[in-house]
Motif scaffolding. Sequence first.
Motif, PDB file in Angstrom:
ATOM      1  N   TYR A  15      -5.207  -2.691 -10.894  1.00 26.14           N
ATOM      2  CA  TYR A  15      -5.904  -3.701 -11.389  1.00 26.14           C
ATOM      3  C   TYR A  15      -7.009  -3.291 -12.317  1.00 26.14           C
ATOM      4  O   TYR A  15      -7.988  -3.171 -11.890  1.00 26.14           O
ATOM      5  CB  TYR A  15      -6.220  -4.867 -10.747  1.00 26.14           C
ATOM      6  CG  TYR A  15      -5.335  -5.365  -9.590  1.00 26.14           C
ATOM      7  CD1 TYR A  15      -4.375  -6.417 -10.117  1.00 26.14           C
ATOM      8  CD2 TYR A  15      -5.209  -4.769  -8.393  1.00 26.14           C
ATOM      9  CE1 TYR A  15      -3.387  -6.705  -9.114  1.00 26.14           C
ATOM     10  CE2 TYR A  15      -4.232  -5.408  -7.381  1.00 26.14           C
ATOM     11  CZ  TYR A  15      -3.480  -6.229  -7.691  1.00 26.14           C
ATOM     12  OH  TYR A  15      -2.343  -6.679  -6.758  1.00 26.14           O
ATOM     13  N   THR A  46      -0.613  -6.546  -1.697  1.00 23.95           N
ATOM     14  CA  THR A  46      -0.318  -5.994  -2.962  1.00 23.95           C
ATOM     15  C   THR A  46       1.030  -4.977  -2.805  1.00 23.95           C
ATOM     16  O   THR A  46       1.872  -4.949  -3.697  1.00 23.95           O
ATOM     17  CB  THR A  46      -1.589  -4.940  -3.301  1.00 23.95           C
ATOM     18  OG1 THR A  46      -2.491  -5.709  -3.672  1.00 23.95           O
ATOM     19  CG2 THR A  46      -1.022  -4.262  -4.653  1.00 23.95           C
ATOM     20  N   CYS A  58      -0.589  -5.861 -13.795  1.00 23.84           N
ATOM     21  CA  CYS A  58      -1.319  -4.837 -13.335  1.00 23.84           C
ATOM     22  C   CYS A  58      -0.442  -3.616 -13.719  1.00 23.84           C
ATOM     23  O   CYS A  58       0.748  -3.893 -14.253  1.00 23.84           O
ATOM     24  CB  CYS A  58      -1.702  -4.874 -11.900  1.00 23.84           C
ATOM     25  SG  CYS A  58       0.166  -5.181 -10.993  1.00 23.84           S
ATOM     26  N   ARG A  59      -0.828  -2.563 -13.347  1.00 25.36           N
ATOM     27  CA  ARG A  59      -0.019  -1.202 -13.914  1.00 25.36           C
ATOM     28  C   ARG A  59       0.648  -0.783 -12.319  1.00 25.36           C
ATOM     29  O   ARG A  59      -0.076  -0.637 -11.222  1.00 25.36           O
ATOM     30  CB  ARG A  59      -0.996  -0.087 -14.270  1.00 25.36           C
ATOM     31  CG  ARG A  59      -0.131   1.262 -14.483  1.00 25.36           C
ATOM     32  CD  ARG A  59      -0.921   2.440 -15.013  1.00 25.36           C
ATOM     33  NE  ARG A  59      -0.438   3.495 -15.033  1.00 25.36           N
ATOM     34  CZ  ARG A  59       0.380   3.944 -16.395  1.00 25.36           C
ATOM     35  NH1 ARG A  59       0.498   3.174 -17.270  1.00 25.36           N
ATOM     36  NH2 ARG A  59       0.823   5.186 -16.355  1.00 25.36           N
TER      37      ARG A  59
END
Length: 241
Positions: A15, A46, A58-59
């Motif tokens: 994030y 998550t 997010c990545r």
Amino acid sequence: MTKNVLKISGLRVAYGGIQAVKGIDLEVNEGELITLIGANGAGKTTTLKAITGTLPDCRVDGHVEYDGQSMKGLHSFELVQRGLAMVPEGRGVFTRMSIHENLLMGAYTKSDKALIEADIEKWFEVFPRLKERSAQMAGTLSGGEQQMLAMARALMSHPQLLLLDEPSMGLSPIMVEKIFEVIRSVSAQGITILLVEQNARLALQAAHRGYVMESGLITMSGDADSMLDDPRVRQAYLGEG
């Protein structure tokens, strides 16, 4: 040879500049009940959201395979159609619908009405408290009853893999025992389960294998019984030593 249902390889989630998950590997085989334990903020939820593609912006890097296929780009409803269901942290029941209507929503990918009603009766046998209140609005149920409903609703989709995120959170000790009794019962029916849970003792007692997650990393894994006896687990998560 045991069939691999879920395989996570090198999963990373960031994030902004914060690395919530830092490159983890995790496997769940057919028929297993696997638990992922760890403290708040370890990255457990998550991880589940990365599996289901329900994370905010997010990545996400790495590979997540379900039933031998990549899950990249799949929508949540496609996952349900393929046999993956999740009971999220906080339950997420439809508060202005009745118990019966919530269960019907769980079967939205099905079309055989007779089979759907048979499934409702099946899960009412597992959750008799829901049957007694079938016409009651879900928003008026206790936390434990809502957790039962969220689990029954997910099971209505006939999942091959059930993801459970903190099912005991906020519940009374008696209700926690009931929820774990149901989890063991569902597992005994052959449904594969990945359980994220803070109650490490009950989770490991129910599971076949376990993983420990700390600060975004898997720091330990193994047979659940062995982990229960491990001094590191006993000290950090069981309040012993």
